[in-house]
Design a protein around this motif. Structure first.
Motif, PDB file in Angstrom:
ATOM      1  N   SER A  12     -63.336 -13.107 -61.272  1.00  0.00           N
ATOM      2  CA  SER A  12     -64.244 -12.643 -60.388  1.00  0.00           C
ATOM      3  C   SER A  12     -65.166 -11.347 -60.935  1.00  0.00           C
ATOM      4  N   PRO A  13     -66.327 -11.554 -60.657  1.00  0.00           N
ATOM      5  CA  PRO A  13     -67.171 -10.394 -61.093  1.00  0.00           C
ATOM      6  C   PRO A  13     -66.874  -8.968 -60.480  1.00  0.00           C
ATOM      7  N   ASP A  14     -66.008  -9.111 -59.431  1.00  0.00           N
ATOM      8  CA  ASP A  14     -65.666  -7.627 -58.702  1.00  0.00           C
ATOM      9  C   ASP A  14     -64.785  -6.871 -59.903  1.00  0.00           C
ATOM     10  N   LEU A  15     -63.617  -8.010 -60.491  1.00  0.00           N
ATOM     11  CA  LEU A  15     -62.951  -7.272 -61.418  1.00  0.00           C
ATOM     12  C   LEU A  15     -63.718  -6.651 -62.503  1.00  0.00           C
ATOM     13  N   ARG A  17     -66.626  -5.267 -62.267  1.00  0.00           N
ATOM     14  CA  ARG A  17     -67.172  -4.077 -61.630  1.00  0.00           C
ATOM     15  C   ARG A  17     -66.046  -2.939 -61.663  1.00  0.00           C
ATOM     16  N   TYR A  18     -65.023  -3.327 -61.297  1.00  0.00           N
ATOM     17  CA  TYR A  18     -63.782  -2.395 -60.885  1.00  0.00           C
ATOM     18  C   TYR A  18     -63.803  -1.656 -62.085  1.00  0.00           C
ATOM     19  N   LEU A  19     -63.490  -2.505 -63.361  1.00  0.00           N
ATOM     20  CA  LEU A  19     -63.042  -2.068 -64.706  1.00  0.00           C
ATOM     21  C   LEU A  19     -64.370  -1.304 -65.264  1.00  0.00           C
ATOM     22  N   GLU A  20     -65.595  -1.676 -65.127  1.00  0.00           N
ATOM     23  CA  GLU A  20     -66.692  -0.780 -65.592  1.00  0.00           C
ATOM     24  C   GLU A  20     -67.126   0.472 -64.840  1.00  0.00           C
ATOM     25  N   ALA A  21     -66.393   0.368 -63.572  1.00  0.00           N
ATOM     26  CA  ALA A  21     -66.667   1.571 -62.842  1.00  0.00           C
ATOM     27  C   ALA A  21     -66.225   3.096 -63.358  1.00  0.00           C
ATOM     28  N   SER A  22     -65.020   2.716 -63.874  1.00  0.00           N
ATOM     29  CA  SER A  22     -64.297   3.888 -64.481  1.00  0.00           C
ATOM     30  C   SER A  22     -63.300   3.439 -65.469  1.00  0.00           C
ATOM     31  N   ILE A  52     -62.702 -11.614 -68.815  1.00  0.00           N
ATOM     32  CA  ILE A  52     -62.941 -10.513 -68.188  1.00  0.00           C
ATOM     33  C   ILE A  52     -62.271  -9.224 -68.809  1.00  0.00           C
ATOM     34  N   LEU A  53     -60.800  -9.550 -68.679  1.00  0.00           N
ATOM     35  CA  LEU A  53     -59.803  -8.547 -68.917  1.00  0.00           C
ATOM     36  C   LEU A  53     -59.953  -8.151 -70.485  1.00  0.00           C
ATOM     37  N   HIS A  54     -60.130  -9.227 -71.423  1.00  0.00           N
ATOM     38  CA  HIS A  54     -60.058  -8.813 -72.727  1.00  0.00           C
ATOM     39  C   HIS A  54     -60.959  -7.954 -73.259  1.00  0.00           C
ATOM     40  N   ARG A  55     -62.031  -7.544 -72.568  1.00  0.00           N
ATOM     41  CA  ARG A  55     -63.085  -6.671 -72.784  1.00  0.00           C
ATOM     42  C   ARG A  55     -62.997  -5.227 -72.596  1.00  0.00           C
ATOM     43  N   PHE A  56     -61.584  -5.094 -71.550  1.00  0.00           N
ATOM     44  CA  PHE A  56     -61.229  -3.745 -71.344  1.00  0.00           C
ATOM     45  C   PHE A  56     -59.554  -3.676 -71.678  1.00  0.00           C
ATOM     46  N   PRO A  57     -59.525  -4.105 -73.095  1.00  0.00           N
ATOM     47  CA  PRO A  57     -58.079  -3.986 -73.262  1.00  0.00           C
ATOM     48  C   PRO A  57     -57.377  -2.705 -73.107  1.00  0.00           C
ATOM     49  N   ARG A  58     -57.856  -1.741 -73.041  1.00  0.00           N
ATOM     50  CA  ARG A  58     -57.239  -0.309 -72.862  1.00  0.00           C
ATOM     51  C   ARG A  58     -57.119  -0.066 -71.479  1.00  0.00           C
ATOM     52  N   GLN A  59     -57.584  -0.842 -70.612  1.00  0.00           N
ATOM     53  CA  GLN A  59     -57.443  -0.943 -69.234  1.00  0.00           C
ATOM     54  C   GLN A  59     -56.479  -1.886 -68.419  1.00  0.00           C
ATOM     55  N   VAL A  60     -55.658  -2.438 -69.379  1.00  0.00           N
ATOM     56  CA  VAL A  60     -54.967  -3.498 -68.909  1.00  0.00           C
ATOM     57  C   VAL A  60     -53.401  -2.760 -68.956  1.00  0.00           C
ATOM     58  N   ASP A 246     -51.691   1.654 -56.698  1.00  0.00           N
ATOM     59  CA  ASP A 246     -53.022   2.202 -55.849  1.00  0.00           C
ATOM     60  C   ASP A 246     -53.519   1.132 -55.101  1.00  0.00           C
ATOM     61  N   GLY A 247     -52.803  -0.001 -55.029  1.00  0.00           N
ATOM     62  CA  GLY A 247     -53.537  -0.987 -54.174  1.00  0.00           C
ATOM     63  C   GLY A 247     -53.578  -2.405 -54.950  1.00  0.00           C
ATOM     64  N   LEU A 248     -54.363  -3.369 -54.324  1.00  0.00           N
ATOM     65  CA  LEU A 248     -54.039  -4.644 -54.611  1.00  0.00           C
ATOM     66  C   LEU A 248     -55.574  -5.426 -54.503  1.00  0.00           C
ATOM     67  N   LEU A 249     -55.950  -6.161 -55.621  1.00  0.00           N
ATOM     68  CA  LEU A 249     -57.112  -6.739 -55.860  1.00  0.00           C
ATOM     69  C   LEU A 249     -56.907  -8.209 -55.614  1.00  0.00           C
ATOM     70  N   SER A 250     -57.000  -8.704 -54.432  1.00  0.00           N
ATOM     71  CA  SER A 250     -56.979 -10.373 -54.240  1.00  0.00           C
ATOM     72  C   SER A 250     -58.233 -10.784 -53.468  1.00  0.00           C
ATOM     73  N   LYS A 251     -58.448 -11.943 -53.776  1.00  0.00           N
ATOM     74  CA  LYS A 251     -59.422 -12.740 -52.846  1.00  0.00           C
ATOM     75  C   LYS A 251     -58.942 -13.227 -51.481  1.00  0.00           C
ATOM     76  N   GLU A 252     -57.699 -13.118 -51.266  1.00  0.00           N
ATOM     77  CA  GLU A 252     -56.986 -13.817 -50.186  1.00  0.00           C
ATOM     78  C   GLU A 252     -57.037 -12.834 -48.961  1.00  0.00           C
TER      79      GLU A 252
END
Length: 285
Positions: A12-15, A17-22, A52-60, A246-252
């Protein structure tokens, strides 16, 4: 923020955006997320899932296996660092590079992925077998709720009055106690209520019970296929893990709603100033 990521959120592009935000926004991956990424064509799905995640390895943040977490049973009241698989977290970038090698056609890497994929397939096959009797159990669980109870529950869990609230909590805690007693990896049954609800099997049971209530109110508890029930198991596990972070990110939509209901119930349970003794036994359920 550290949020658990449902596998349906990976692309999801939302993921992004979440990682890019901070840089403080962390994607928390429980083992169920990894296993779901191995479905279908495992090499292709892993490549797409982690693009997407591999572009932010320090945030995984990759968690240890569920069975290890349950067996460890460390205190989750104030921290969750003990849940983290430090080696896999540190090696995430290298892992994705290996996936790209497999995607490029390297046979040894492809075979390595396929071997792991077989473990994931075996897991989901076991889950489908294990949930086959759930509809029968649902019928028994449904019998305690009157039509008046169901009308009130349809107004929203947060609007349940004292007697109905107590009924719901009592039933789900008995199920949680049963789960803790029967789980092969629970080595020490917690005697205090607050200690019990900090255990992962208890939180999974609470989520599953709240999902059952939703099915009851819609009439969907009577005819649920094993494949759908197996999917529910994964969904409720995401929810259980998310309660520690701190929460859950799900499309459901349903998953997000049950997660909010679980937080509501946990707030009810935590209200007493003194923790209650777990006085019931597995045989009471």
């Amino acid at each position: 923020m550290r949020k658990v990521i449902d596998a349906n959120y990976f692309q999801s592009p939302d993921l992004r955006r979440y990682l890019e935000a901070s840089k403080a926004n962390i994607a928390v991956l429980p083992d169920i997320a990894g296993m779901e990424a191995y479905k279908g064509d495992p090499v292709r799905n892993l490549e797409l899932s982690y693009e997407i995640l591999h572009r932010f390895p320090r945030q995984v943040l990759i968690l240890r296996g569920t069975r290890i977490i349950i067996k460890t049973a460390a205190d989750t009241k104030n921290h969750t660092r003990w849940m983290v698989d430090k080696e896999q977290t540190a090696g995430f970038a290298q892992f994705y590079r290996q996936i790209k090698v497999a995607a490029g056609g390297d046979e040894p890497h492809i075979r390595a992925v396929q071997r792991t994929a077989m473990d994931a397939i075996d897991h989901f096959d076991r889950v489908r077998r294990d949930v086959a009797d759930l509809p029968t159990a649902y019928e028994g669980m449904a019998s305690i709720y009157t039509e008046a109870d169901q009308r009130q529950l349809r107004l929203g869990l947060d609007r349940a009055t004292g007697p109905l609230r107590n009924k719901v909590v009592r039933q789900m805690l008995e199920l949680a106690a049963f789960s803790l007693r029967k789980h092969p990896d629970v080595q020490n049954f917690p005697r205090q209520l607050d200690g019990a609800v900090r255990r992962l099997p208890a939180r999974y049971s609470i989520a599953n019970y709240l999902l059952f209530i939703r099915k009851l109110l819609s009439g969907g508890h009577r005819s649920v296929g094993s494949a759908h029930l197996a999917s529910d198991v994964a969904d409720m596990m995401y929810i259980a893990y998310a309660t520690y972070f701190d929460g859950l990110l799900s499309k459901e939509k349903m998953v997000n709603e049950v997660y909010r209901d679980v937080l509501t119930v946990l707030s009810w349970i935590e209200q007493p100033s003194k923790p209650s003794r777990l006085s019931w036994s597995a045989g009471d359920v």
